[in-house]
Design a protein around this motif. Structure first.
Motif, PDB file in Angstrom:
ATOM      1  N   ARG A  17      -0.679   2.019  -8.039  1.00 47.17           N
ATOM      2  CA  ARG A  17      -0.746   3.467  -7.904  1.00 47.17           C
ATOM      3  C   ARG A  17      -0.705   3.952  -6.451  1.00 47.17           C
ATOM      4  NH1 ARG A  17      -5.320   7.297 -10.823  1.00 47.17           N
ATOM      5  NH2 ARG A  17      -4.313   9.297 -10.409  1.00 47.17           N
ATOM      6  N   TYR A  18      -1.255   3.149  -5.542  1.00 49.88           N
ATOM      7  CA  TYR A  18      -1.438   3.649  -4.180  1.00 49.88           C
ATOM      8  C   TYR A  18      -0.839   2.753  -3.099  1.00 49.88           C
ATOM      9  CZ  TYR A  18      -4.873   6.406  -6.714  1.00 49.88           C
ATOM     10  OH  TYR A  18      -5.487   7.233  -7.617  1.00 49.88           O
ATOM     11  N   ALA A  19       0.014   1.830  -3.467  1.00 54.78           N
ATOM     12  CA  ALA A  19       0.570   0.897  -2.484  1.00 54.78           C
ATOM     13  C   ALA A  19       1.293   1.616  -1.352  1.00 54.78           C
ATOM     14  CB  ALA A  19       1.523  -0.082  -3.172  1.00 54.78           C
ATOM     15  N   LEU A  20       1.939   2.739  -1.665  1.00 51.31           N
ATOM     16  CA  LEU A  20       2.731   3.435  -0.656  1.00 51.31           C
ATOM     17  C   LEU A  20       1.890   4.072   0.452  1.00 51.31           C
ATOM     18  CD1 LEU A  20       5.455   5.184  -2.865  1.00 51.31           C
ATOM     19  CD2 LEU A  20       5.621   3.048  -1.600  1.00 51.31           C
ATOM     20  N   ILE A  21       0.587   4.261   0.220  1.00 49.61           N
ATOM     21  CA  ILE A  21      -0.238   4.892   1.251  1.00 49.61           C
ATOM     22  C   ILE A  21      -1.246   3.920   1.865  1.00 49.61           C
ATOM     23  CG2 ILE A  21      -0.004   7.208   0.308  1.00 49.61           C
ATOM     24  CD1 ILE A  21      -2.744   6.884  -0.987  1.00 49.61           C
ATOM     25  N   LEU A  22      -1.195   2.658   1.469  1.00 47.80           N
ATOM     26  CA  LEU A  22      -2.072   1.658   2.087  1.00 47.80           C
ATOM     27  C   LEU A  22      -1.624   1.398   3.523  1.00 47.80           C
ATOM     28  CD1 LEU A  22      -2.448  -1.004  -0.755  1.00 47.80           C
ATOM     29  CD2 LEU A  22      -4.244   0.492   0.126  1.00 47.80           C
ATOM     30  N   ASP A  23      -2.574   1.288   4.429  1.00 42.88           N
ATOM     31  CA  ASP A  23      -2.265   0.896   5.802  1.00 42.88           C
ATOM     32  C   ASP A  23      -2.408  -0.621   5.882  1.00 42.88           C
ATOM     33  OD1 ASP A  23      -1.825   1.786   8.718  1.00 42.88           O
ATOM     34  OD2 ASP A  23      -3.552   0.435   8.860  1.00 42.88           O
ATOM     35  N   ILE A  24      -1.288  -1.309   5.975  1.00 36.26           N
ATOM     36  CA  ILE A  24      -1.258  -2.770   5.915  1.00 36.26           C
ATOM     37  C   ILE A  24      -1.133  -3.343   7.323  1.00 36.26           C
ATOM     38  CG2 ILE A  24      -0.043  -4.772   4.981  1.00 36.26           C
ATOM     39  CD1 ILE A  24       0.993  -2.921   2.742  1.00 36.26           C
ATOM     40  N   VAL A  25      -2.009  -4.289   7.637  1.00 34.68           N
ATOM     41  CA  VAL A  25      -1.957  -4.967   8.937  1.00 34.68           C
ATOM     42  C   VAL A  25      -1.950  -6.474   8.724  1.00 34.68           C
ATOM     43  CG1 VAL A  25      -3.115  -3.097  10.168  1.00 34.68           C
ATOM     44  CG2 VAL A  25      -4.485  -4.926   9.159  1.00 34.68           C
ATOM     45  N   LYS A  26      -1.458  -7.196   9.722  1.00 33.20           N
ATOM     46  CA  LYS A  26      -1.460  -8.655   9.714  1.00 33.20           C
ATOM     47  C   LYS A  26      -2.481  -9.166  10.725  1.00 33.20           C
ATOM     48  CE  LYS A  26       3.508  -8.877   8.664  1.00 33.20           C
ATOM     49  NZ  LYS A  26       4.825  -9.386   9.119  1.00 33.20           N
ATOM     50  N   PRO A  27      -2.883 -10.429  10.626  1.00 31.25           N
ATOM     51  CA  PRO A  27      -3.833 -10.978  11.608  1.00 31.25           C
ATOM     52  C   PRO A  27      -3.324 -10.898  13.044  1.00 31.25           C
ATOM     53  CG  PRO A  27      -3.698 -12.410   9.697  1.00 31.25           C
ATOM     54  CD  PRO A  27      -2.623 -11.382   9.524  1.00 31.25           C
ATOM     55  N   THR A  28      -2.012 -10.848  13.215  1.00 28.69           N
ATOM     56  CA  THR A  28      -1.453 -10.782  14.572  1.00 28.69           C
ATOM     57  C   THR A  28      -1.342  -9.360  15.103  1.00 28.69           C
ATOM     58  OG1 THR A  28       0.762 -10.797  13.583  1.00 28.69           O
ATOM     59  CG2 THR A  28      -0.154 -12.925  14.300  1.00 28.69           C
ATOM     60  N   CYS A  29      -1.671  -8.376  14.277  1.00 25.41           N
ATOM     61  CA  CYS A  29      -1.577  -6.978  14.708  1.00 25.41           C
ATOM     62  C   CYS A  29      -2.674  -6.646  15.716  1.00 25.41           C
ATOM     63  CB  CYS A  29      -1.682  -6.041  13.507  1.00 25.41           C
ATOM     64  SG  CYS A  29      -0.212  -6.004  12.457  1.00 25.41           S
ATOM     65  N   ARG A  30      -2.430  -5.614  16.492  1.00 26.48           N
ATOM     66  CA  ARG A  30      -3.406  -5.125  17.465  1.00 26.48           C
ATOM     67  C   ARG A  30      -3.815  -3.694  17.125  1.00 26.48           C
ATOM     68  NH1 ARG A  30      -3.060  -8.770  21.884  1.00 26.48           N
ATOM     69  NH2 ARG A  30      -1.168 -10.034  21.803  1.00 26.48           N
ATOM     70  N   ARG A  31      -3.827  -3.366  15.846  1.00 25.64           N
ATOM     71  CA  ARG A  31      -4.154  -2.015  15.404  1.00 25.64           C
ATOM     72  C   ARG A  31      -4.754  -2.056  14.001  1.00 25.64           C
ATOM     73  NH1 ARG A  31      -0.803  -1.116  11.335  1.00 25.64           N
ATOM     74  NH2 ARG A  31      -1.845   0.890  11.016  1.00 25.64           N
ATOM     75  N   SER A  32      -5.562  -1.064  13.694  1.00 27.84           N
ATOM     76  CA  SER A  32      -6.060  -0.791  12.346  1.00 27.84           C
ATOM     77  C   SER A  32      -6.605   0.628  12.378  1.00 27.84           C
ATOM     78  CB  SER A  32      -7.157  -1.783  11.932  1.00 27.84           C
ATOM     79  OG  SER A  32      -8.279  -1.687  12.797  1.00 27.84           O
ATOM     80  N   ILE A  33      -6.695   1.247  11.210  1.00 30.32           N
ATOM     81  CA  ILE A  33      -7.195   2.624  11.185  1.00 30.32           C
ATOM     82  C   ILE A  33      -8.705   2.626  10.988  1.00 30.32           C
ATOM     83  CG2 ILE A  33      -5.014   3.508  10.310  1.00 30.32           C
ATOM     84  CD1 ILE A  33      -6.320   3.825   7.577  1.00 30.32           C
ATOM     85  N   CYS A  34      -9.302   3.767  11.193  1.00 27.64           N
ATOM     86  CA  CYS A  34     -10.760   3.919  11.164  1.00 27.64           C
ATOM     87  C   CYS A  34     -11.331   3.539   9.793  1.00 27.64           C
ATOM     88  CB  CYS A  34     -11.110   5.369  11.497  1.00 27.64           C
ATOM     89  SG  CYS A  34     -12.850   5.746  11.415  1.00 27.64           S
ATOM     90  N   PHE A  35     -12.363   2.707   9.798  1.00 27.57           N
ATOM     91  CA  PHE A  35     -13.058   2.346   8.566  1.00 27.57           C
ATOM     92  C   PHE A  35     -14.143   3.384   8.287  1.00 27.57           C
ATOM     93  CE2 PHE A  35     -11.380  -1.704  10.074  1.00 27.57           C
ATOM     94  CZ  PHE A  35     -10.819  -2.216   8.907  1.00 27.57           C
ATOM     95  N   THR A  36     -14.185   3.874   7.055  1.00 26.55           N
ATOM     96  CA  THR A  36     -15.169   4.882   6.674  1.00 26.55           C
ATOM     97  C   THR A  36     -16.060   4.332   5.568  1.00 26.55           C
ATOM     98  OG1 THR A  36     -13.929   5.925   4.860  1.00 26.55           O
ATOM     99  CG2 THR A  36     -13.370   6.594   7.120  1.00 26.55           C
ATOM    100  N   LYS A  37     -17.092   5.118   5.202  1.00 22.75           N
ATOM    101  CA  LYS A  37     -18.021   4.659   4.168  1.00 22.75           C
ATOM    102  C   LYS A  37     -17.355   4.603   2.789  1.00 22.75           C
ATOM    103  CE  LYS A  37     -20.035   9.211   3.124  1.00 22.75           C
ATOM    104  NZ  LYS A  37     -21.284  10.004   3.083  1.00 22.75           N
ATOM    105  N   GLY A  38     -16.168   5.199   2.650  1.00 21.88           N
ATOM    106  CA  GLY A  38     -15.453   5.144   1.385  1.00 21.88           C
ATOM    107  C   GLY A  38     -14.577   3.914   1.240  1.00 21.88           C
ATOM    108  N   TYR A  39     -14.610   3.005   2.217  1.00 19.79           N
ATOM    109  CA  TYR A  39     -13.740   1.824   2.200  1.00 19.79           C
ATOM    110  C   TYR A  39     -14.053   0.961   0.979  1.00 19.79           C
ATOM    111  CZ  TYR A  39     -11.153  -2.203   4.041  1.00 19.79           C
ATOM    112  OH  TYR A  39     -10.258  -3.232   4.227  1.00 19.79           O
ATOM    113  N   GLY A  40     -13.007   0.622   0.232  1.00 16.85           N
ATOM    114  CA  GLY A  40     -13.178  -0.166  -0.975  1.00 16.85           C
ATOM    115  C   GLY A  40     -13.345   0.677  -2.219  1.00 16.85           C
TER     116      GLY A  40
END
Length: 520
Positions: free
Chosen positions: A267-290
Motif C-alpha cells: 500500500r505504501y511502498a511508493l512513499i517509503l524513504d529507502i536507504v542502504k547501509p552505504t548511504c549518508r542520509r536518512s530522514i527524521c525519526f519520529t515517535k510514530g516510527y513503525g
C-alpha cells in the motif's frame, strides 16, 4: 571550579542530560521534570541518582524552584504548537502554557540562572513563543545566540533540523546581538522531509500531486530528478558518516521482527524513504516510527544486490501478489530501537535495558495452563515472545512444555521460545489486532482533543471527566489539569464499595450538569 547546578525541564528520556555529560562540563542535575510516565521510567533507569519530578511545571511554585538554587536551565518545550505540518498556533495553543509559566516565573526567581539552553523544532524561530522568550531574556539582561542545526552538520546521517538558543547572564558577551533576527542564526543546510499528519498519517502521496508541485520529470517511486539529485548530493558528502557505522551486528538482530510487512509494502511502498547501509542520509525519526509510514523515518534495504529502480519500474502494471514478491526482493526492514538510538547520538549503554523497562512491563502475562511454570513472564513487543524478568534471567524453570532460554541480543534478557498450539497463535493474533485498533482509536481521540476548542477552556486545576477509551491524561496534564475515569469492573463481578461511591458522585454531577444545560 564548583560544579554547575542544572535544572532539566521537559527531561524526556534524558537526551540533554547525556549531552551535558559528554560536554565535559562539571555539572550536577539537581532535578529533572517531566509528566510523561513512560519517559520517566527510562530516565530513572539511566539516571537513578537524579531527582525526578513527575509533576506539571505549572504546579511547581516559585518557592520550590528557589530551593533548587540552580545555575543552568536545560529545556525542550512541547513542539506541537510550532511544527510545520501542525496548526502553528504558538502561544494560543494550550500546550505552551507551561512554557509561558516558566517565562513569567524566571524574572521573579531569587537568583537568575547563569545559563539557559533551549531546543525546539524548525518553526519555533518564527513563532510568538520565541518572541516572548526573547523579550524576557532582554529584560533580564541575558545575551543570547540562536542557531539552526542538523545532525548532518556533525557527521551523523540523519536530517533533523532543530532550533537552539543559548543564553548567558554575564558581563561577557556571548554574541553581539543584532536587531535583525536572521543575523543571529548560523546558516544550516535546509533538508526537506515530509512529516506525518495525525488526521491521515498513512495517506499516500499521489503522483499527480507531486507533479503539480514539481515541474521536473518523475523517474520512479514518485521520485523526481530533483529528488534524486538531492539524495545523490547528500550521499556524496564525505563529512557525514555512512549508516552502517550505526547498525547493530547482523548476528545480534532477529531480522524477522523488523521486516516491513507485506501489507505495508503493497500500500505504501511508493512513499517509503529507502536507504542502504552505504548511504549518508536518512530522514527524521519520529515517535510514530513503525506505526505510521509517511515521514516517520527511513527503512533499510538489506539486499544490496537488488537495484531499487528495477523493482519500482512498471510496478503499477503488476498484480498485487506479483507486486509484493517484487518488493520483497529488497528485504526492507525498520531500524532497531538500538540503531535509532545510535543515530540519535545516545551512548552505547543507553537504550537496551531501558527499552525493556518501558516497552515490556505493560504486557505482563502469567501462564496458568502449565502447572509447573508458575513464574511471571512478559511479552516483548519487538520479538512477540516471552521475556523472562531479571530474577530469572539466566535459566527458565522447567515446565510441561518445551522451553528454551536464549539471551535476547537487543534487550539483554532471556527469551523463551515456546511451541504454542494453533489456538494460542490465533488468540495472540486476535489480541494483536485488538491492540492495533485500540492504538488507532487512542491516536484519533488525542488528535481530536488537541485540535478542537475544548482545550482552550481548560485551566490549571480543572478535573476532566472522560470515558476510559479516551487516554488523554498526558495532554490534559500539559495545562495543569487532571483526568478522572469512572470505575469499571475489569472482569470482576461487582465494583468495590469506594468505587461505587465515586461513581454515584459522578452520576449526580452529570445529572446536575444536564439539568442546567436543559434549563438554559
Amino acid at each position: 571550579m564548583e560544579a554547575l547546578r542544572v535544572l532539566e525541564l521537559y527531561s524526556g528520556i534524558g537526551g540533554m542530560h547525556y549531552a551535558l555529560k559528554q560536554s565535559g562540563i562539571s555539572a550536577q542535575v539537581v532535578a529533572a521534570i517531566d509528566i510523561n510516565t513512560t519517559a520517566n521510567q527510562v530516565y530513572r533507569h539511566n539516571f537513578p541518582d537524579t531527582p525526578l519530578w513527575n509533576r506539571t511545571i505549572e504546579g511547581i511554585s516559585l518557592d520550590e524552584f528557589n530551593t533548587l538554587h540552580f545555575d543552568m536551565i536545560l529545556m525542550s518545550p512541547p513542539c506541537q504548537p510550532f511544527t510545520r505540518q501542525g496548526l502553528q498556533r504558538g502561544i494560543a495553543d494550550p500546550r505552551t502554557k507551561s512554557f509561558l509559566y516558566i517565562l513569567n516565573l524566571l524574572p521573579r526567581l531569587s537568583q537568575l540562572p547563569r545559563f539557559i539552553l533551549l531546543e525546539n523544532v524548525k518553526g519555533f524561530e518564527t513563532s510568538s513563543a520565541r518572541q516572548c522568550l526573547v523579550e524576557m531574556l532582554t529584560e533580564c539582561g541575558y545575551t543570547f545566540q540562536e542557531v539552526m542545526a542538523s545532525p548532518t552538520t556533525v557527521g551523523i546521517p540523519n536530517s533533523r533540523l532543530r532550533y537552539f538558543l543559548m543564553a548567558k547572564i554575564s558581563t561577557q558577551v556571548l554574541c553581539s546581538q543584532s536587531k535583525d533576527f536572521q543575523t543571529l542564526l548560523i546558516p544550516a543546510k535546509i533538508e526537506s522531509s515530509v512529516e506525518p499528519t495525525q488526521s491521515n498519517p498513512l495517506r499516500p502521496v499521489s503522483a499527480l500531486t507531486r507533479e503539480e508541485e514539481m515541474e521536473d520529470h518523475v523517474l520512479y517511486k514518485l521520485e523526481t530528478t530533483n529528488d534524486a539529485q538531492r539524495k545523490m548530493n547528500q550521499n556524496s558528502d564525505l563529512t557525514v558518516r555512512q549508516i552502517h557505522d550505526f547498525l547493530e551486528p547482523q548476528e545480534n538482530i532477529n531480522m524477522d521482527q523488523y521486516f516491513v510487512p507485506s501489507e505495508v509494502l503493497l500500500r505504501y511502498a511508493l512513499i517509503l524513504d529507502i536507504v542502504k547501509p552505504t548511504c549518508r542520509r536518512s530522514i527524521c525519526f519520529t515517535k510514530g516510527y513503525g506505526r505510521y509510514v509517511e515521514g516517520t523515518g527511513s527503512v533499510l534495504q538489506c539486499c544490496l544486490e537488488t537495484e531499487i529502480e528495477s523493482v519500482f519500474k512498471n510496478l503499477d502494471q503488476l498484480l498485487e501478489e506479483e507486486k509484493v514478491q517484487q518488493l520483497l526482493r529488497l528485504k526492507l526492514r525498520y531500524f532497531t530501537p538500538k540503531e535509532v538510538a545510535n543515530i540519535m547520538g545516545f551512548p552505547e549503554s543507553f537504550l537496551p535495558s531501558a527499552c525493556c523497562v518501558f516497552q515490556v512491563t505493560s504486557c505482563q502475562v502469567i501462564f496458568t495452563s502449565a502447572p509447573k511454570l508458575s513464574m511471571s513472564c512478559q511479552v516483548c513487543p519487538h520479538f512477540s515472545r516471552h521475556v523472562c524478568p531479571p530474577s530469572s534471567r539466566q535459566v527458565c524453570p522447567p515446565s510441561s512444555r518445551q522451553v528454551i532460554s536464549t539471551p535476547c541480543p537487543v534487550f539483554s534478557r532471556s527469551v523463551c521460545h515456546e511451541a504454542h498450539p494453533p489456538r494460542s497463535l490465533q488468540r495472540r493474533k486476535r489480541l494483536q489486532n485488538r491492540k492495533s485498533k485500540t492504538e488507532k482509536t487512542e491516536a484519533a481521540t488525542k488528535y481530536l482533543t488537541a485540535n478542537c476548542k475544548f482545550m482552550d477552556n481548560i485551566i490549571h486545576g480543572d478535573v476532566v471527566l472522560a470515558d476510559r477509551e479516551f487516554d488523554i491524561r498526558e495532554l490534559i496534564a500539559l495545562v495543569g489539569a487532571e483526568v478522572f475515569y469512572p470505575a469499571f469492573r475489569k472482569g470482576m463481578e461487582q465494583l468495590a464499595a469506594a468505587e461505587v461511591e465515586e461513581t454515584r458522585k459522578i452520576m449526580t454531577l452529570k445529572i446536575h450538569d444536564e439539568r442546567v444545560h436543559n434549563w438554559n
